[in-house]
Design a protein around this motif. Structure first.
Motif, PDB file in Angstrom:
ATOM      1  N   LEU A   6       0.872  -1.185   0.000  1.00 12.67           N
ATOM      2  CA  LEU A   6       0.000   0.000   0.000  1.00 12.67           C
ATOM      3  C   LEU A   6       0.907   1.232   0.000  1.00 12.67           C
ATOM      4  O   LEU A   6       1.678   1.435   0.936  1.00 12.67           O
ATOM      5  CB  LEU A   6      -0.893  -0.024   1.241  1.00 12.67           C
ATOM      6  CG  LEU A   6      -1.861  -1.208   1.280  1.00 12.67           C
ATOM      7  CD1 LEU A   6      -2.371  -1.451   2.693  1.00 12.67           C
ATOM      8  CD2 LEU A   6      -3.018  -0.977   0.307  1.00 12.67           C
ATOM      9  N   GLY A   8      -0.184   4.510  -1.466  1.00 10.90           N
ATOM     10  CA  GLY A   8      -0.891   5.690  -1.970  1.00 10.90           C
ATOM     11  C   GLY A   8      -1.132   6.761  -0.932  1.00 10.90           C
ATOM     12  O   GLY A   8      -1.943   7.660  -1.130  1.00 10.90           O
ATOM     13  N   GLY A   9      -0.399   6.681   0.190  1.00  9.64           N
ATOM     14  CA  GLY A   9      -0.625   7.651   1.267  1.00  9.64           C
ATOM     15  C   GLY A   9      -0.015   9.009   0.981  1.00  9.64           C
ATOM     16  O   GLY A   9       0.797   9.170   0.068  1.00  9.64           O
ATOM     17  N   ARG A  10      -0.399   9.962   1.811  1.00  6.73           N
ATOM     18  CA  ARG A  10       0.056  11.344   1.581  1.00  6.73           C
ATOM     19  C   ARG A  10       1.313  11.703   2.376  1.00  6.73           C
ATOM     20  O   ARG A  10       1.893  12.756   2.182  1.00  6.73           O
ATOM     21  CB  ARG A  10      -1.076  12.318   1.899  1.00  6.73           C
ATOM     22  CG  ARG A  10      -2.097  12.364   0.765  1.00  6.73           C
ATOM     23  CD  ARG A  10      -3.234  13.283   1.075  1.00  6.73           C
ATOM     24  NE  ARG A  10      -4.107  12.660   2.057  1.00  6.73           N
ATOM     25  CZ  ARG A  10      -5.360  13.035   2.297  1.00  6.73           C
ATOM     26  NH1 ARG A  10      -5.865  14.050   1.639  1.00  6.73           N
ATOM     27  NH2 ARG A  10      -6.095  12.424   3.188  1.00  6.73           N
ATOM     28  N   SER A  11       1.688  10.867   3.320  1.00  7.93           N
ATOM     29  CA  SER A  11       2.921  11.090   4.103  1.00  7.93           C
ATOM     30  C   SER A  11       2.960  12.466   4.754  1.00  7.93           C
ATOM     31  O   SER A  11       4.016  13.094   4.844  1.00  7.93           O
ATOM     32  CB  SER A  11       4.174  10.931   3.211  1.00  7.93           C
ATOM     33  OG  SER A  11       4.160   9.732   2.497  1.00  7.93           O
ATOM     34  N   THR A  12       1.814  12.949   5.218  1.00  8.58           N
ATOM     35  CA  THR A  12       1.796  14.318   5.772  1.00  8.58           C
ATOM     36  C   THR A  12       2.619  14.414   7.063  1.00  8.58           C
ATOM     37  O   THR A  12       3.315  15.393   7.270  1.00  8.58           O
ATOM     38  CB  THR A  12       0.351  14.786   6.050  1.00  8.58           C
ATOM     39  OG1 THR A  12      -0.349  13.740   6.680  1.00  8.58           O
ATOM     40  CG2 THR A  12      -0.372  15.177   4.791  1.00  8.58           C
ATOM     41  N   ARG A  13       2.555  13.380   7.903  1.00 12.68           N
ATOM     42  CA  ARG A  13       3.321  13.447   9.153  1.00 12.68           C
ATOM     43  C   ARG A  13       4.831  13.410   8.900  1.00 12.68           C
ATOM     44  O   ARG A  13       5.606  14.031   9.611  1.00 12.68           O
ATOM     45  CB  ARG A  13       2.923  12.301  10.091  1.00 12.68           C
ATOM     46  CG  ARG A  13       1.579  12.523  10.745  1.00 12.68           C
ATOM     47  CD  ARG A  13       1.072  11.264  11.405  1.00 12.68           C
ATOM     48  NE  ARG A  13       0.651  10.261  10.439  1.00 12.68           N
ATOM     49  CZ  ARG A  13       0.290   9.018  10.733  1.00 12.68           C
ATOM     50  NH1 ARG A  13       0.318   8.616  11.986  1.00 12.68           N
ATOM     51  NH2 ARG A  13      -0.099   8.178   9.798  1.00 12.68           N
ATOM     52  N   LYS A  18       6.942   8.953   1.700  1.00 15.61           N
ATOM     53  CA  LYS A  18       7.548   7.830   2.405  1.00 15.61           C
ATOM     54  C   LYS A  18       8.040   6.745   1.447  1.00 15.61           C
ATOM     55  O   LYS A  18       9.054   6.106   1.694  1.00 15.61           O
ATOM     56  CB  LYS A  18       6.543   7.211   3.386  1.00 15.61           C
ATOM     57  CG  LYS A  18       6.366   8.040   4.640  1.00 15.61           C
ATOM     58  CD  LYS A  18       5.758   7.256   5.770  1.00 15.61           C
ATOM     59  CE  LYS A  18       4.267   7.113   5.638  1.00 15.61           C
ATOM     60  NZ  LYS A  18       3.647   6.544   6.844  1.00 15.61           N
ATOM     61  N   VAL A  46       0.104  -0.558  -4.756  1.00 17.27           N
ATOM     62  CA  VAL A  46      -1.257  -0.015  -4.878  1.00 17.27           C
ATOM     63  C   VAL A  46      -1.274   1.457  -4.510  1.00 17.27           C
ATOM     64  O   VAL A  46      -0.843   1.843  -3.416  1.00 17.27           O
ATOM     65  CB  VAL A  46      -2.263  -0.754  -3.971  1.00 17.27           C
ATOM     66  CG1 VAL A  46      -3.679  -0.516  -4.483  1.00 17.27           C
ATOM     67  CG2 VAL A  46      -1.977  -2.222  -3.908  1.00 17.27           C
ATOM     68  N   ASP A  61      -5.905   3.104  -7.076  1.00 16.44           N
ATOM     69  CA  ASP A  61      -7.132   2.989  -6.280  1.00 16.44           C
ATOM     70  C   ASP A  61      -8.341   3.240  -7.185  1.00 16.44           C
ATOM     71  O   ASP A  61      -8.306   4.116  -8.054  1.00 16.44           O
ATOM     72  CB  ASP A  61      -7.143   4.038  -5.155  1.00 16.44           C
ATOM     73  CG  ASP A  61      -6.085   3.769  -4.084  1.00 16.44           C
ATOM     74  OD1 ASP A  61      -5.254   2.854  -4.268  1.00 16.44           O
ATOM     75  OD2 ASP A  61      -6.090   4.479  -3.070  1.00 16.44           O
ATOM     76  N   GLY A  67      -8.120   6.370   1.787  1.00 15.16           N
ATOM     77  CA  GLY A  67      -7.093   5.784   2.638  1.00 15.16           C
ATOM     78  C   GLY A  67      -6.763   4.354   2.215  1.00 15.16           C
ATOM     79  O   GLY A  67      -7.165   3.911   1.136  1.00 15.16           O
ATOM     80  N   VAL A  89       3.950   0.569   3.246  1.00 22.47           N
ATOM     81  CA  VAL A  89       5.256   0.859   2.650  1.00 22.47           C
ATOM     82  C   VAL A  89       6.313   1.154   3.715  1.00 22.47           C
ATOM     83  O   VAL A  89       7.508   1.135   3.422  1.00 22.47           O
ATOM     84  CB  VAL A  89       5.116   2.048   1.657  1.00 22.47           C
ATOM     85  CG1 VAL A  89       5.034   3.401   2.375  1.00 22.47           C
ATOM     86  CG2 VAL A  89       6.241   2.051   0.641  1.00 22.47           C
ATOM     87  N   ASN A 190       6.292   6.938  10.648  1.00 22.65           N
ATOM     88  CA  ASN A 190       5.318   7.969  10.283  1.00 22.65           C
ATOM     89  C   ASN A 190       5.884   9.377  10.338  1.00 22.65           C
ATOM     90  O   ASN A 190       5.375  10.270   9.657  1.00 22.65           O
ATOM     91  CB  ASN A 190       4.096   7.899  11.212  1.00 22.65           C
ATOM     92  CG  ASN A 190       3.209   6.722  10.855  1.00 22.65           C
ATOM     93  OD1 ASN A 190       2.964   6.470   9.674  1.00 22.65           O
ATOM     94  ND2 ASN A 190       2.757   5.984  11.849  1.00 22.65           N
TER      95      ASN A 190
HETATM   96  N1  LIG Z   1      -3.359   2.721  -2.029  1.00 17.79           N
HETATM   97  C1  LIG Z   1      -3.462   3.564  -0.996  1.00 17.79           C
HETATM   98  N2  LIG Z   1      -2.600   3.456   0.040  1.00 17.79           N
HETATM   99  C2  LIG Z   1      -2.730   4.332   1.068  1.00 17.79           C
HETATM  100  C3  LIG Z   1      -3.699   5.358   1.079  1.00 17.79           C
HETATM  101  N3  LIG Z   1      -3.565   6.058   2.239  1.00 17.79           N
HETATM  102  C4  LIG Z   1      -2.554   5.486   2.910  1.00 17.79           C
HETATM  103  N4  LIG Z   1      -2.028   4.442   2.204  1.00 17.79           N
HETATM  104  C5  LIG Z   1      -0.913   3.587   2.599  1.00 17.79           C
HETATM  105  O1  LIG Z   1      -1.255   2.940   3.816  1.00 17.79           O
HETATM  106  C6  LIG Z   1      -0.122   2.848   4.670  1.00 17.79           C
HETATM  107  C7  LIG Z   1      -0.427   3.535   5.997  1.00 17.79           C
HETATM  108  O2  LIG Z   1      -0.704   4.879   5.723  1.00 17.79           O
HETATM  109  P1  LIG Z   1      -0.400   5.998   6.783  1.00 17.79           P
HETATM  110  O3  LIG Z   1       1.055   6.029   7.063  1.00 17.79           O
HETATM  111  O4  LIG Z   1      -1.303   5.819   7.942  1.00 17.79           O
HETATM  112  O5  LIG Z   1      -0.899   7.276   5.996  1.00 17.79           O
HETATM  113  P2  LIG Z   1      -0.112   8.233   5.040  1.00 17.79           P
HETATM  114  O6  LIG Z   1      -1.152   8.947   4.257  1.00 17.79           O
HETATM  115  O7  LIG Z   1       0.951   7.538   4.254  1.00 17.79           O
HETATM  116  O8  LIG Z   1       0.619   9.220   6.045  1.00 17.79           O
HETATM  117  P3  LIG Z   1      -0.055  10.465   6.848  1.00 17.79           P
HETATM  118  O9  LIG Z   1      -0.475  11.449   5.806  1.00 17.79           O
HETATM  119  O10 LIG Z   1       1.057  10.968   7.705  1.00 17.79           O
HETATM  120  O11 LIG Z   1      -1.209   9.908   7.627  1.00 17.79           O
HETATM  121  C8  LIG Z   1       1.034   3.488   3.917  1.00 17.79           C
HETATM  122  O12 LIG Z   1       1.755   2.450   3.313  1.00 17.79           O
HETATM  123  C9  LIG Z   1       0.343   4.377   2.914  1.00 17.79           C
HETATM  124  O13 LIG Z   1       1.101   4.604   1.736  1.00 17.79           O
HETATM  125  C10 LIG Z   1      -4.590   5.457  -0.041  1.00 17.79           C
HETATM  126  O14 LIG Z   1      -5.469   6.341  -0.122  1.00 17.79           O
HETATM  127  N5  LIG Z   1      -4.432   4.529  -1.035  1.00 17.79           N
END
Ligand SMILES: Nc1nc2c(ncn2[C@@H]2O[C@H](COP(=O)(O)OP(=O)(O)OP(=O)(O)O)[C@@H](O)[C@H]2O)c(=O)[nH]1
Length: 199
Positions: A6, A8-13, A18, A46, A61, A67, A89, A190
């Motif tokens: 997975l 597709g996160g935004r890695s805001t923290r 990431k 993904v 997605d 998320g 990831v 994170n």
């Molecule tokens: N495919 C996909 N993966 C996601 C999505 N949101 C989060 N992930 C993945 O899910 C895992 C956990 O995500 P988080 O670290 O909680 O969220 P993040 O968006 O990457 O980071 P923050 O913005 O700091 O919350 C990571 O591997 C992200 O890349 C999404 O919308 N789609």
């Protein structure tokens, strides 16, 4: 069997992407894809990440902005495997031996969902899901509930979830690596402070 990172996160923290964050000289996405390969599954990525296609085939997605649950939905919809291994990831310290155990456990039990708990909490992004969970996951997405744990519980009967404690299993095994120590296996990265702790 198919495996999905997975990504597709935004890695805001973290404040920076990431997936491409260097860890031990290589981007986290390379570590995650290699981990899936070492576990013996076919790796996929993904998320809306065409820039990562050099590492493994990318699946976008179907419902962006939901998320990780949106990523799990897209992966299950695209998968040709009955059982599907998921990984975030940002878990570079997780050993392949643990993933191989997870796969073996899922194959033996036949559970619809096989999920570790660590430190008392479930790890629903490092789990194995049967493709049949797709319908239930779509119900959760449609109702606006994007919590992965909720969606899994909605998609399967409790008897079909194999929720097990990593610590309890580790106490029975002498073939799991001691380095890195178990307490770090599920340390996801994170924030810059968490990254500094493992660098
Ligand atoms: N495919 C996909 N993966 C996601 C999505 N949101 C989060 N992930 C993945 O899910 C895992 C956990 O995500 P988080 O670290 O909680 O969220 P993040 O968006 O990457 O980071 P923050 O913005 O700091 O919350 C990571 O591997 C992200 O890349 C999404 O919308 N789609």
């Amino acid at each position: 069997m198919n495996g999905f990172v997975l990504a597709g996160g935004r890695s805001t923290r973290m404040g920076r992407d990431k997936a491409l964050l260097p860890y031990a000289g290589r981007p986290l996405i390379a570590h995650a894809v290699d981990l899936l390969k070492m576990a013996g599954v076919e790796p996929h990525i993904v998320g809306a990440r065409p820039d990562l296609a050099a590492y493994a085939p990318v699946i976008e997605d179907l419902h962006p902005g939901c998320g990780p649950l949106g990523g799990i939905e897209a992966a299950l919809a695209a998968s040709s495997s009955e059982l599907n291994l998921f990984l975030p990831v940002d878990l570079p310290l997780l050993p392949a031996a643990f993933l191989r155990y997870l796969l073996q456990r899922a194959e033996i039990s036949g559970a619809d969902a096989t999920m570790p708990t660590w430190g008392g909490g479930p790890e629903p992004l490092c789990a194995i899901y049967c493709r049949d969970l797709l319908a239930g996951i779509r119900e959760s997405l449609a109702s606006g509930n994007y919590k992965v744990m909720h969606a899994v519980e909605n998609a399967v009967r409790p008897s079909e979830v194999d929720l097990f404690s990593v610590e309890a299993v580790a106490a029975t095994r002498d073939d799991w690596p001691l380095d890195p120590p178990l307490r770090r296996w599920f340390q996801n990265l994170n924030t810059p402070a968490e990254l500094a702790l493992v660098s």
